[in-house]
Design a protein around this motif. Structure first.
Motif, PDB file in Angstrom:
ATOM      1  N   LEU A   1      25.218 -54.032  98.210  1.00  0.00           N
ATOM      2  CA  LEU A   1      26.725 -54.041  98.702  1.00  0.00           C
ATOM      3  C   LEU A   1      27.518 -54.799  97.601  1.00  0.00           C
ATOM      4  N   ALA A   2      26.827 -55.426  96.484  1.00  0.00           N
ATOM      5  CA  ALA A   2      27.395 -55.685  95.378  1.00  0.00           C
ATOM      6  C   ALA A   2      27.757 -54.599  94.503  1.00  0.00           C
ATOM      7  N   TRP A   3      27.195 -53.470  94.412  1.00  0.00           N
ATOM      8  CA  TRP A   3      26.971 -52.778  93.529  1.00  0.00           C
ATOM      9  C   TRP A   3      28.309 -52.386  92.834  1.00  0.00           C
ATOM     10  N   PRO A   4      29.477 -52.125  93.549  1.00  0.00           N
ATOM     11  CA  PRO A   4      30.784 -51.745  93.012  1.00  0.00           C
ATOM     12  C   PRO A   4      31.067 -52.838  92.036  1.00  0.00           C
ATOM     13  N   GLY A   5      30.910 -54.088  92.272  1.00  0.00           N
ATOM     14  CA  GLY A   5      31.242 -55.129  91.183  1.00  0.00           C
ATOM     15  C   GLY A   5      30.390 -55.044  90.166  1.00  0.00           C
ATOM     16  N   ILE A   6      28.861 -54.706  90.513  1.00  0.00           N
ATOM     17  CA  ILE A   6      28.062 -54.597  88.939  1.00  0.00           C
ATOM     18  C   ILE A   6      28.567 -53.569  88.328  1.00  0.00           C
ATOM     19  N   LEU A   7      29.115 -52.333  88.885  1.00  0.00           N
ATOM     20  CA  LEU A   7      29.400 -51.228  88.001  1.00  0.00           C
ATOM     21  C   LEU A   7      30.581 -51.690  87.359  1.00  0.00           C
ATOM     22  N   SER A   8      31.725 -52.027  87.947  1.00  0.00           N
ATOM     23  CA  SER A   8      32.851 -52.412  87.085  1.00  0.00           C
ATOM     24  C   SER A   8      32.656 -53.573  86.224  1.00  0.00           C
ATOM     25  N   GLY A   9      31.669 -54.430  86.436  1.00  0.00           N
ATOM     26  CA  GLY A   9      31.556 -55.490  85.383  1.00  0.00           C
ATOM     27  C   GLY A   9      30.950 -54.847  84.308  1.00  0.00           C
TER      28      GLY A   9
ATOM     29  N   VAL B   1      38.149 -44.328  77.830  1.00  0.00           N
ATOM     30  CA  VAL B   1      38.790 -43.544  78.898  1.00  0.00           C
ATOM     31  C   VAL B   1      37.624 -42.782  79.613  1.00  0.00           C
ATOM     32  N   ILE B   2      36.501 -42.255  79.055  1.00  0.00           N
ATOM     33  CA  ILE B   2      35.268 -41.902  79.489  1.00  0.00           C
ATOM     34  C   ILE B   2      34.742 -42.886  80.481  1.00  0.00           C
ATOM     35  N   LEU B   3      34.742 -44.429  79.829  1.00  0.00           N
ATOM     36  CA  LEU B   3      33.894 -45.148  80.478  1.00  0.00           C
ATOM     37  C   LEU B   3      34.964 -45.507  81.888  1.00  0.00           C
ATOM     38  N   ILE B   4      36.107 -45.559  81.883  1.00  0.00           N
ATOM     39  CA  ILE B   4      37.077 -45.761  83.129  1.00  0.00           C
ATOM     40  C   ILE B   4      36.575 -44.798  83.839  1.00  0.00           C
ATOM     41  N   LEU B   5      36.747 -43.487  83.446  1.00  0.00           N
ATOM     42  CA  LEU B   5      36.411 -42.414  84.628  1.00  0.00           C
ATOM     43  C   LEU B   5      34.922 -42.433  85.354  1.00  0.00           C
ATOM     44  N   VAL B   6      34.052 -42.724  84.393  1.00  0.00           N
ATOM     45  CA  VAL B   6      32.971 -42.636  84.971  1.00  0.00           C
ATOM     46  C   VAL B   6      32.480 -43.742  86.057  1.00  0.00           C
ATOM     47  N   SER B   7      33.090 -44.769  85.472  1.00  0.00           N
ATOM     48  CA  SER B   7      32.983 -45.980  86.535  1.00  0.00           C
ATOM     49  C   SER B   7      33.907 -45.711  87.895  1.00  0.00           C
TER      50      SER B   7
ATOM     51  N   ILE C   1      34.174 -42.830  89.134  1.00  0.00           N
ATOM     52  CA  ILE C   1      33.475 -41.640  90.036  1.00  0.00           C
ATOM     53  C   ILE C   1      32.341 -42.394  90.739  1.00  0.00           C
ATOM     54  N   PHE C   2      31.637 -43.418  89.968  1.00  0.00           N
ATOM     55  CA  PHE C   2      30.403 -44.019  90.841  1.00  0.00           C
ATOM     56  C   PHE C   2      31.050 -44.803  92.021  1.00  0.00           C
ATOM     57  N   GLN C   3      32.304 -45.688  91.578  1.00  0.00           N
ATOM     58  CA  GLN C   3      32.717 -46.106  92.680  1.00  0.00           C
ATOM     59  C   GLN C   3      33.099 -45.342  93.859  1.00  0.00           C
ATOM     60  N   GLY C   4      33.805 -44.256  93.697  1.00  0.00           N
ATOM     61  CA  GLY C   4      34.038 -43.354  94.450  1.00  0.00           C
ATOM     62  C   GLY C   4      32.808 -42.823  95.422  1.00  0.00           C
ATOM     63  N   LEU C   5      31.621 -42.781  94.686  1.00  0.00           N
ATOM     64  CA  LEU C   5      30.506 -42.184  95.242  1.00  0.00           C
ATOM     65  C   LEU C   5      29.987 -43.413  96.167  1.00  0.00           C
ATOM     66  N   HIS C   6      30.106 -44.581  95.863  1.00  0.00           N
ATOM     67  CA  HIS C   6      29.469 -45.476  96.722  1.00  0.00           C
ATOM     68  C   HIS C   6      30.285 -45.422  97.919  1.00  0.00           C
ATOM     69  N   LYS C   7      31.650 -45.468  97.647  1.00  0.00           N
ATOM     70  CA  LYS C   7      32.281 -45.384  98.956  1.00  0.00           C
ATOM     71  C   LYS C   7      32.394 -44.411 100.138  1.00  0.00           C
TER      72      LYS C   7
END
Lengths: 223, 267, 332
Positions: free
Chosen positions: A136-144, A202-208, A210-216
């Protein structure tokens, strides 16, 4: 390795190395009642408020090849001061507060009752951590991780003091740009390096994202 | 009839909103209606911004840009100069870095550079050649005996554009000494001293005068003068405000020679 | 199950819970007004509040953690794990094995691959219940499981809980502030008020004497869906689909209307001709006991005066089908 490759390798290494530490620190701050929490909080926030050059200086004092820590590491084959690992450590240290804060926030948002239910169903604290808290903390880990990586990417002061500018080993993008400032005709090289930095971010932001969207989507999918 | 009246009322409201005079008075009355406390806060904030942006006034200090090696020499001279009542502001860095800053608009009255060619691209009022130096290799004192010139494991050099860095490369090439793969770059000769002192490299190339300032380091090798371009410290007068300091430098070469520099006129 | 509990809990806002009880029951109810301490007592039993002495069937649970106590805890908010499917939720407990029968009984077997975000409120609650049961608990604890459900869903949920109770045989503690849920499902009830036990005993007696409004309990046999024979009369009742055979019903005294003349074109489905047996007059209300069936009706003092009710008078009792509460199957 050129500066761009170095920056990427340093960034990835720093983020990967601090990932478990950051998760542990965030868990300790948010999910325990320990009285040591304020102390840890201060230590974690220090790299955020100290000038990077000061951080570099303190790290150099710690990892100096003539000191105990430095010589032991050298003997183990993992020298830090004036080596690639030094660039990694510098990036890791300055990115750490951002990493922990992001994970802390997402852990705080997890309903504590979910973890209590997990315990009542028979899961140990460790099981609850891996099956409930962490996913459940995964989105925060990713953006962190993205934040820490980006911060480490731009680190100059601590890197130049602890690792120095060694082409092929520690000359990350910011150090390379600095070196080219005094060269005649260095503007093209600088422009190219600046462009590379922006592209990486920019790539970093996009990838992050995408992953957040996948999680959602995973949380809401009907499958 | 009622519908027509309602439309008329709505139209008048709309036209009122679009009327600039009405718009202004409405917002002005909004501001004036704010409680006194809010208005005072905004006023304090505005005044603070104005206060902060106003730069302090007073006579400008004499600004001197000097090559890093001259730190001790110029510091002493500027302290002496200040006794006469004028304030000074000195910046020490690699000559190439200072030159770039001046080219980009930094305000300097006097520029003392280890690479005279930089003065050629600047607008100067006057110039003279002042000092020279020797190029050396420093190592930690304990490692002096075990140092092998042709078998260095690591080396600290000043950045390629810094005069000391350029001269070092030229000297190594002239003497056919291979530069080790592990080379660490410092922003100035003082930075190179720092790196060698901290164990970042086995050895470093600096000027003889720099080596003297670091007691924990010793000179392992002195480059023969013919192996590198001539080391010349030139002084450039960039603005009339620097005239007095400029003259002082010309009159007092001993302030530098006592630190190990060579008086170029005696060379 | 024999439960012994000794709790002394103080909260910073001044609330104190002091309970010292020992009882034996298969299904226990904890009743009382909001803020009376029900949830706190529950926390002592489940282990999220430590420091209370809890002994279950001779086993001392006092030092055990929540994990060790093997309690199936169903909260008011279903609290399903949002990142897992229904199946994964059900199988979450390390002690869980097969969930087939449970899923079937709770009628969630067609939802196994869904995620909680795509479930309705009722479905979520059933999954939460299934998850708790699948963990093979020693004790099932339900905190206000029916609160917030509309009437029909509530009755369905109660019958589901009945089936679960019978099927799994796990002792149960049910917390609710609504009387009919407790009476229908539990044998023994403790009433908590202001942090202490104000009444304890068999469920029907505890709640009958205090704040419950239910005064009428009766049983009957289902003749056909929606029709129950209760003694001399046939009542139209709203029942869950699978209700069958002898059933227990209840009705609030306040939900019965009286009419001297047979009502004309009225929406209520039950109109029972009967006689007044006894009238109890109080300061503000009047309780009227009827005969055949033996019902107690609550009317205002003014209504009593205006209708001029007397003992022996012929009267019509009017009850809406939806006012009759289905408590569960009658145990023989």
């Amino acid at each position: 390795m050129n500066s761009i490759q170095l920056s990427l390798s340093v960034g990835f290494a720093a983020t990967l190395l601090t990932l478990p530490l950051a998760i542990l620190a965030a868990w300790f701050l948010e999910k325990t009642d320990s009285k040591a929490r304020p102390i840890l909080q201060i230590l974690i926030t220090l790299p955020l408020v100290l000038p990077p050059v000061v951080i570099g200086y303190l790290l150099l004092a710690l990892f100096s090849p003539s000191g105990k820590v430095g010589s032991t590491l050298q003997w183990l084959g993992a020298p830090v001061a004036f080596h690639w690992l030094g660039a990694v450590v510098s990036a890791a240290v300055v990115g750490f507060p951002l990493f922990v804060t992001s994970i802390s926030l997402s852990m705080r948002e997890i309903d504590a009752r979910l973890e209590r239910i997990s315990a009542s169903l028979g899961a140990s604290r460790l099981q609850t951590f891996f099956r409930i808290t962490l996913p459940l903390a995964w989105p925060g880990i990713l953006s962190g991780a993205a934040l820490a990586f980006a911060r480490g990417l731009g680190e100059f002061g601590a890197t130049i003091i602890l690792a120095g500018r060694i082409p092929g080993q520690t000359e990350t993008i910011p150090l390379a740009i600095y070196a080219e400032l005094d060269s005649p005709g260095g503007e093209t090289k600088i422009a190219w390096l600046v462009f590379a930095s922006i592209a990486i971010c920019v790539i970093l932001i996009l990838v992050s994202r995408i992953f957040q969207g996948l999680h959602k989507r995973k949380m809401e999918s009907e499958s | 009839m009622a519908i027509a009246a309602r439309i008329a009322v709505q139209n008048s409201k709309l036209s009122l909103m679009l009327d600039p005079a009405h718009f202004r008075t409405r917002n002005l009355s909004f501001i004036l209606k704010q409680p006194a406390r809010n208005r005072v806060c905004v006023l304090i904030w505005v005044l603070s911004c104005v206060f902060i942006s106003c730069s302090p006034t007073g006579p400008r200090p004499v600004t001197i840009f000097a090559a890093a090696s001259l730190k001790e020499t110029i510091s002493e001279l500027s302290n002496e100069f200040e006794k006469s009542g004028r304030k000074t502001q000195v910046q020490f860095d690699a000559s190439s870095t200072l030159a770039r800053q001046i080219q980009q608009g930094a305000l300097a009255d006097v520029f003392i550079t280890a690479a005279p060619e930089w003065l050629e691209s600047m607008r100067i009022l006057d110039r003279f050649d002042w000092l020279s130096n020797r190029l050396v290799i420093v190592v930690p004192l304990n490692d002096k005996s075990s140092f092998r010139l042709r078998n260095m494991k690591s080396l600290a050099l000043a950045n390629e554009q810094v005069p000391a860095g350029k001269y070092a490369r030229a000297a190594f090439a002239h003497l056919h000494i291979p530069i080790p793969e592990r080379t660490i770059y410092g922003s100035s000769v003082r930075d190179v001293l720092f790196i060698v002192a901290k164990g970042g490299a086995e050895a470093g190339v600096v000027y003889a005068t720099d080596a003297a300032t670091a007691p924990e380091l010793g000179v392992a090798f002195t480059f023969p003068e013919e192996s590198h371009p001539r080391i010349v410290y030139s002084v450039g007068l960039l603005r009339p405000e620097g005239k007095e300091f400029y003259d002082l430098l010309q009159a007092r070469p001993e302030a530098a020679t006592k630190h190990g520099f060579i008086d170029i006129r005696k060379q | 199950m024999i439960l012994e509990i000794e709790a002394n809990v103080s909260r910073p806002n001044g609330f104190h819970l002091i309970v010292e009880e020992k009882w034996s029951a298969h299904a226990t109810g904890i009743a009382g007004p909001s803020g009376g301490g029900k949830t706190t007592l529950l926390n002592c039993i489940t282990g999220s509040e430590r420091g209370a002495r809890v002994i279950v069937d001779g086993e001392d649970w006092s030092e055990w953690s929540m994990q060790e106590r093997k309690i199936g805890y169903v909260t008011q908010d279903p609290l399903l794990f949002p990142h897992m499917t229904v199946k994964e939720n059900l199988l979450y407990s390390p002690r869980a094995s097969s969930i087939g029968p449970i899923a079937e009984m709770l009628r969630i077997d067609h939802l196994l691959e869904r995620r909680p975000a795509n479930l309705s409120g009722g479905e979520k609650r059933r999954v939460a219940l299934g998850r708790a049961i699948a963990s093979q608990p020693r004790l099932l604890v339900l905190d206000e499981p029916f609160t917030g459900l509309d009437e029909i869903l509530r009755r369905e949920a109660m019958s589901v809980l009945h089936s679960i109770k019978q099927w799994s045989g796990v002792p149960m503690i049910l917390v609710s502030h609504l009387a009919d849920e407790i009476v229908g499902l539990t044998d023994w009830t403790i009433r908590l008020e202001n942090g202490s036990v104000s009444k304890r005993g068999p469920s029907e007696s505890v709640l009958n004497e205090t704040e419950t409004r239910i005064d009428n309990y009766f049983s009957g046999i289902i003749l056909e869906p929606g029709l129950v024979r209760c003694g001399p009369c046939d009542l139209k009742v709203i029942l869950p689909h699978d209700a069958d055979g002898p059933v227990r019903l209840a009705c609030y005294a306040n939900d019965i209307l009286l009419s001297k003349k047979p009502p004309d074109e009225i929406s209520a489905r039950n109109v029972i001709p009967t006689k007044i047996k006894l009238i109890h007059g109080f300061e503000k209300i009047t309780l009227v006991d009827l005969e055949a069936p033996s019902l107690r009706v609550l009317v205002t003092r003014e209504a009593n005066r205006d209708l001029d009710l007397v003992t022996g008078m012929s009267i019509y009792a009017i009850i809406k089908a939806s006012s009759i509460v289905y408590l569960g199957p009658a145990e023989n």
